[in-house]
Scaffold this active site. Structure first.
Site, PDB file in Angstrom:
ATOM      1  N   HIS A 119      11.924   6.884   7.118  1.00 32.41           N
ATOM      2  CA  HIS A 119      11.893   8.121   6.331  1.00 32.41           C
ATOM      3  C   HIS A 119      13.203   8.295   5.557  1.00 32.41           C
ATOM      4  O   HIS A 119      14.095   9.022   6.004  1.00 32.41           O
ATOM      5  CB  HIS A 119      11.717   9.332   7.249  1.00 32.41           C
ATOM      6  N   CYS A 122       6.038   5.672   6.496  1.00 28.97           N
ATOM      7  CA  CYS A 122       5.564   5.820   7.868  1.00 28.97           C
ATOM      8  C   CYS A 122       4.035   5.857   7.914  1.00 28.97           C
ATOM      9  O   CYS A 122       3.380   4.834   7.713  1.00 28.97           O
ATOM     10  CB  CYS A 122       6.199   7.044   8.512  1.00 28.97           C
ATOM     11  N   ARG A 131       0.521   0.480  14.576  1.00 25.21           N
ATOM     12  CA  ARG A 131       0.827   1.909  14.683  1.00 25.21           C
ATOM     13  C   ARG A 131       1.800   2.172  15.842  1.00 25.21           C
ATOM     14  O   ARG A 131       1.749   1.525  16.878  1.00 25.21           O
ATOM     15  CB  ARG A 131      -0.447   2.724  14.938  1.00 25.21           C
ATOM     16  N   GLU A 147      13.598  10.123   3.095  1.00 22.56           N
ATOM     17  CA  GLU A 147      13.666  11.516   2.658  1.00 22.56           C
ATOM     18  C   GLU A 147      14.389  12.394   3.665  1.00 22.56           C
ATOM     19  O   GLU A 147      14.775  13.523   3.340  1.00 22.56           O
ATOM     20  CB  GLU A 147      12.255  12.071   2.397  1.00 22.56           C
ATOM     21  N   SER A 178      -1.186   9.479  11.031  1.00 22.77           N
ATOM     22  CA  SER A 178      -2.083   8.725  10.164  1.00 22.77           C
ATOM     23  C   SER A 178      -3.560   9.059  10.415  1.00 22.77           C
ATOM     24  O   SER A 178      -4.358   9.090   9.469  1.00 22.77           O
ATOM     25  CB  SER A 178      -1.843   7.224  10.327  1.00 22.77           C
TER      26      SER A 178
END
Length: 269
Positions: free
Chosen positions: A240, A130, A160, A242, A100
Site C-alpha cells: 500500500h 493488495c 491470498r 498510499e 477481495s
C-alpha cells in the site's frame, strides 16, 4: 516511532495502527483513518502533470481515500467509481486494497464486474493494490468457497493473505527489479518502506508479457517474494504505497496513464 495512515471499513468496527512492523488494534465504533505519524518521510513530487488526467478510484470498500489524496497531490482530477457509468471518460483506474471477496460481491451487486473486465480488456491503464492485485490476477490460490469474481488481465498467479493475518501486517523495504530500476521515479522510492496488510504475493508469472517490478529480498527462511508486477498499462502491487508519504508509485502510474492518453489522442487525430 513511525505511524502510517490506515483505513478500515466500518464493518470491521476497529482501526489498526501500523507501527514498526507491528499492528496495534484500537477499538472504536466506526472505521476511521489513523492520524499522521510523528516523523516525516520525503514526498517525491517532481512537478505538475504535463497534461490533464482524470483517474478513477473504485470506491466500493477498502482504503480508497488515501489514493484519492495522493492523486490530487500530484495534480490529477479524481473521480469516485461506484457504478458502470462512472468509468466513462476516465484516463486510468485504481482498484484499492480492502477485502477481495467483499470486493467481488459488491462489484457484482453493482453491475461492475462485466464493465471492469471490458475496461481492462480494452487496454485501459489500471492499478490494483493488495486486494486490487488479487482481482486483476489470472489465477488465485486459496480462493474462498464459491470462487470470487476476478477481473483478470495480469498473467500472474497470486496467493491470498500470503503475509498472514491482520496482526502480522508490517512495513518492509522492497527491492526494485528491472525495468523498475530504470525508472528515476521509482528509484527515489527505494528507501521508503512499504506497508503490507494481509497482503497477497505473486507466486508465479504466467507469461513473458508480465514483468516483475519489485520483490522482497530472500532470507534464510524463504526465497525472494514478488510484490509488484506490470503488464503493459496494468500495474499490480501487493503493498500500500498510499499509506506512506511517498508518491513515487502514484507518479509512476500517472506516467503510464499519460503516455497511454497521448497515444490514443495521436491515433485519433
Amino acid at each position: 516511532i513511525i505511524f502510517s495512515r490506515a483505513f478500515v471499513p466500518a464493518r470491521e468496527c476497529c482501526t489498526y495502527v501500523l507501527c514498526s512492523c507491528v499492528v496495534r488494534k484500537v477499538l472504536g465504533s466506526k472505521g476511521t483513518r489513523v492520524s499522521e505519524r510523528g516523523s516525516e518521510r520525503p514526498s517525491f513530487l517532481f512537478g505538475v502533470l504535463p497534461m490533464a488526467l482524470t483517474v478513477g478510484v473504485l470506491c466500493l470498500q477498502g482504503g480508497f481515500l488515501e489514493h484519492q489524496q495522493k492523486l490530487q497531490e500530484l495534480g490529477a482530477s479524481v473521480r469516485e467509481v461506484r457504478a458502470p457509468a462512472d468509468l466513462q471518460g476516465l484516463d486510468g483506474l485504481i482498484l484499492p486494497g480492502g477485502e477481495s471477496t467483499t470486493f467481488g460481491l459488491v462489484a457484482t451487486r453493482n453491475g461492475l464486474t462485466g464493465p471492469l473486465r471490458q475496461w481492462v480488456s480494452e487496454g485501459m491503464p489500471t492499478w490494483g493494490t493488495c486486494a486490487g492485485l488479487i482481482v486483476l490476477a489470472s489465477r488465485v490460490l486459496h480462493e474462498m468457497e464459491g470462487h470470487q469474481p476476478l477481473i483478470g488481465g495480469l498473467d500472474v498467479e497470486v496467493s491470498r493473505n500470503a503475509f498472514g493475518r491482520q496482526v502480522q501486517s508490517c512495513e518492509r523495504s522492497v527491492q526494485l527489479q528491472s525495468p523498475a530500476q530504470q525508472s528515476a521515479i521509482l528509484r527515489e522510492s527505494s528507501s521508503v518502506p512499504m506497508v503490507f496488510i494481509r497482503a497477497p504475493q505473486v507466486t508465479a508469472v504466467l507469461s513473458d508479457k508480465a514483468q516483475v517490478l519489485a520483490s522482497l529480498p530472500a532470507d534464510h527462511e524463504q526465497q525472494a517474494t514478488i510484490v509488484a508486477v506490470q503488464q503493459g498499462v496494468l500495474l499490480g502491487t501487493a503493498f500500500h504505497p498510499e499509506l506512506t508519504d511517498c508518491t513515487a508509485w502514484h507518479q509512476y502510474f500517472l506516467e503510464l496513464v499519460r503516455r497511454h492518453k497521448e497515444l490514443r489522442e495521436h491515433h485519433s487525430s
